[in-house]
Structures are given as structure tokens and as C-alpha cells.
Design a protein around this motif. Structure first.
Motif, PDB file in Angstrom:
ATOM      1  N   ASP A  49       8.219   3.472   0.552  1.00  0.00           N
ATOM      2  CA  ASP A  49       6.811   3.297   0.922  1.00  0.00           C
ATOM      3  C   ASP A  49       6.632   2.427   2.152  1.00  0.00           C
ATOM      4  OD1 ASP A  49       5.907   4.590  -1.661  1.00  0.00           O
ATOM      5  OD2 ASP A  49       7.010   2.879  -2.435  1.00  0.00           O
ATOM      6  N   GLN A  80      -2.802   2.131  -4.435  1.00  0.00           N
ATOM      7  CA  GLN A  80      -3.189   3.410  -3.833  1.00  0.00           C
ATOM      8  C   GLN A  80      -4.717   3.416  -3.726  1.00  0.00           C
ATOM      9  OE1 GLN A  80      -1.553   7.484  -5.284  1.00  0.00           O
ATOM     10  NE2 GLN A  80      -3.468   7.202  -6.354  1.00  0.00           N
ATOM     11  N   SER A 125      -7.490   2.326   2.661  1.00  0.00           N
ATOM     12  CA  SER A 125      -7.435   3.622   3.363  1.00  0.00           C
ATOM     13  C   SER A 125      -7.100   3.460   4.838  1.00  0.00           C
ATOM     14  CB  SER A 125      -8.767   4.363   3.212  1.00  0.00           C
ATOM     15  OG  SER A 125      -9.001   4.658   1.859  1.00  0.00           O
ATOM     16  N   LEU A 179      -3.478   2.799   5.406  1.00  0.00           N
ATOM     17  CA  LEU A 179      -2.613   3.970   5.234  1.00  0.00           C
ATOM     18  C   LEU A 179      -2.799   4.989   6.358  1.00  0.00           C
ATOM     19  CD1 LEU A 179      -2.670   4.492   1.367  1.00  0.00           C
ATOM     20  CD2 LEU A 179      -0.708   3.841   2.774  1.00  0.00           C
ATOM     21  N   GLY A 236       3.013   4.045   4.044  1.00  0.00           N
ATOM     22  CA  GLY A 236       2.757   2.829   3.280  1.00  0.00           C
ATOM     23  C   GLY A 236       3.329   1.622   3.993  1.00  0.00           C
ATOM     24  N   ALA A 288       0.859  -1.188   0.000  1.00  0.00           N
ATOM     25  CA  ALA A 288       0.000   0.000   0.000  1.00  0.00           C
ATOM     26  C   ALA A 288       0.890   1.232   0.000  1.00  0.00           C
ATOM     27  CB  ALA A 288      -0.905   0.000   1.229  1.00  0.00           C
ATOM     28  N   VAL A 289       0.593   2.166  -0.879  1.00  0.00           N
ATOM     29  CA  VAL A 289       1.439   3.361  -1.012  1.00  0.00           C
ATOM     30  C   VAL A 289       0.563   4.608  -1.007  1.00  0.00           C
ATOM     31  CG1 VAL A 289       3.126   2.040  -2.372  1.00  0.00           C
ATOM     32  CG2 VAL A 289       1.432   3.438  -3.568  1.00  0.00           C
ATOM     33  N   PRO A 290       1.069   5.697  -0.419  1.00  0.00           N
ATOM     34  CA  PRO A 290       0.268   6.930  -0.395  1.00  0.00           C
ATOM     35  C   PRO A 290       0.313   7.690  -1.716  1.00  0.00           C
ATOM     36  CG  PRO A 290       2.304   7.216   0.858  1.00  0.00           C
ATOM     37  CD  PRO A 290       2.272   5.785   0.418  1.00  0.00           C
ATOM     38  N   ASP A 291       1.347   7.460  -2.525  1.00  0.00           N
ATOM     39  CA  ASP A 291       1.514   8.212  -3.773  1.00  0.00           C
ATOM     40  C   ASP A 291       1.991   7.234  -4.840  1.00  0.00           C
ATOM     41  OD1 ASP A 291       2.446   9.728  -5.928  1.00  0.00           O
ATOM     42  OD2 ASP A 291       3.217  11.333  -4.651  1.00  0.00           O
ATOM     43  N   LEU A 292       1.045   6.774  -5.654  1.00  0.00           N
ATOM     44  CA  LEU A 292       1.341   5.690  -6.589  1.00  0.00           C
ATOM     45  C   LEU A 292       2.366   6.096  -7.653  1.00  0.00           C
ATOM     46  CD1 LEU A 292       0.608   2.773  -7.359  1.00  0.00           C
ATOM     47  CD2 LEU A 292      -1.239   3.691  -8.773  1.00  0.00           C
ATOM     48  N   VAL A 331      -9.033   0.486  -5.511  1.00  0.00           N
ATOM     49  CA  VAL A 331      -7.596   0.769  -5.613  1.00  0.00           C
ATOM     50  C   VAL A 331      -7.205   1.094  -7.052  1.00  0.00           C
ATOM     51  CG1 VAL A 331      -6.791  -0.614  -3.631  1.00  0.00           C
ATOM     52  CG2 VAL A 331      -7.075  -1.717  -5.865  1.00  0.00           C
ATOM     53  N   THR A 332      -6.145   1.860  -7.167  1.00  0.00           N
ATOM     54  CA  THR A 332      -5.431   1.986  -8.431  1.00  0.00           C
ATOM     55  C   THR A 332      -4.108   1.259  -8.230  1.00  0.00           C
ATOM     56  OG1 THR A 332      -6.430   4.139  -8.808  1.00  0.00           O
ATOM     57  CG2 THR A 332      -4.521   3.581 -10.162  1.00  0.00           C
TER      58      THR A 332
END
Lengths: 134, 134
Positions: free
Chosen positions: B125, A57, A66, A69, A75, A11-15, A41-42
Motif C-alpha cells: 500500500d 479506506q 480521498s 489517494l 496508498g 491510507a489504502v485503496p483496498d482495505l 473512513v473504514t
């Protein structure tokens, strides 16, 4: 029973930034971003010779990523997905051994269009496990 | 640059119980426990067709896994290890791109007897990344 490690998901905050790190400093092959609104998700797939990494993300309200995160704003590793041949047989074996299946116990269609289940992290050392029928 | 996913590592509070879960309900092939005092862990390897999972329990004082388990008492995914052909070239590329290498930047001998480095989770991340030269 479990077969290949299909993927690990991070999981990442900024893809975009995460994808750049895997393509740049780490020099891996990455996919274009794919919005999966039905999964909230993307994702960007990082293709490795033997498996893949999914960078995820949140997309939209109520994304399953969510809350993760919120707890881990930078992440982190979110789940590991193992392949099984028969997801119903796998589920029945796990339930018989006392493991809990999330969300009612019926397989859903996963991000790759195949039946998936998630197992309760408390039953597996804090690790969220996805099973995917292949 | 990064090649195969060599392994994912899961920190566990009770290695015997964790190993039983992977051998039993999950039906995977597991190794006997191996004490690695120079790395501060006892490990069980879960062999999958395409990669492996390392279950790790702290061994001795000052284990690198102890702090993780204090924060995550149930356990959790601890790191992902990717293979590289040349760990010095990999390090230099990463440092040139602004990534931080833990512990002074010189490769150490990892749990498999090969040169390894760890990258700062804040640069990736929240994911602790190990690189292993193969």
C-alpha cells in the motif's frame, strides 16, 4: 509534551486486500473492518505489542483520505498520532511557537472517541501529525 | 510475525530545524545528531515512551533519502520499521507469499547494527516497510 505514539495511519485503496497482507505475509493481529462514517473512513486496526497501525479506506463522499489517494493511488503513510495529556495546553503551546492547527483550532472527537487535533504538515517536515488527548 | 513498531522514519530537508521542532513545540526528548555515512544519512532520534521517531537527512552522494526529498521537498514519512525474531524466516515467508524484498533479498546491517530488510512499497500500500531482527 508528546507522549506515546498512539498509532500510525496508512491510507489504502483496498482495505480488504491491505488487511489480508498484514494478517497473512506479515502475520499481525488485525481487527474486523469498522465503518466510521462521521470520519469518512473504514478502518482496520493492526495490533502490535507497543502501538497500532490503522489501515484506512475512504468511506462516502468528501472523505479526508480521498485527496491523498488521488495523489498516491497505491496508498501511503498518512499521519502519525501522538498522545498528549491536555490537548488545549498542547494546542496553545504549539500555536505560541508558530505551528498551525488545521480546521479552526478547536479539538474534535477523533476515531477513538477522544479529543484530537491535526497539525499542518508544512510545519512538521511534510508529516501530518494528529494529537490525541488520552 | 511482526512484533513491535521499532520506529517510524521521517525524511527531512533540514535536520537541525526538524529536531528543534520536536524538542520545542512538541516537547519531546531528542538525541544529538548521529552521522551514519554507511547508510547515507544523519539522524536524530526522538524518544517516545513506546517507540521512537527517526528524523533523517541525506548525508553524502547517493543517499537513499535524496530521491525521496526530490519528490517531497518538505519531507515526509519515509518508512515504518517492525521487529521480527528471525529475519530469514520472515523473508522466506514473505517471498513465499509473493512479496518483494528490495536489494537482492539478503539482510544488511541496519542503522542500529542489526540485520534489516526492506520490502517493496508497491506490495504494501505504498508504504516502505523495514524489518529488523531484534
Amino acid at each position: 509534551m508528546i507522549g506515546r505514539l498512539n498509532h500510525i495511519a496508512i491510507a489504502v485503496p483496498d482495505l480488504e486486500a491491505a488487511a489480508r497482507r498484514y494478517a497473512g505475509p506479515l502475520g499481525a493481529e488485525i481487527s474486523a473492518p469498522q465503518a466510521l462514517p462521521e470520519h469518512g473512513v473504514t478502518v482496520v486496526f493492526v495490533t502490535l505489542p507497543n502501538t497500532k497501525v490503522e489501515l484506512m479506506q475512504p468511506l462516502g463522499e468528501g472523505s479526508p483520505v480521498s485527496a491523498f489517494l488521488e495523489k498516491n493511488p497505491s496508498g501511503g503513510m498518512h499521519h502519525a498520532c501522538y498522545e498528549v495529556e491536555d490537548i488545549i495546553a498542547a494546542r496553545d503551546r504549539l500555536v505560541a511557537e508558530g505551528a498551525r492547527v488545521l480546521g479552526g483550532g478547536e479539538p474534535k472527537t477523533g476515531a477513538h472517541g477522544k479529543p484530537v487535533l491535526f497539525l499542518h504538515p508544512k510545519d512538521f517536515d511534510g508529516c501530518l501529525i494528529e494529537l490525541e488527548q488520552v
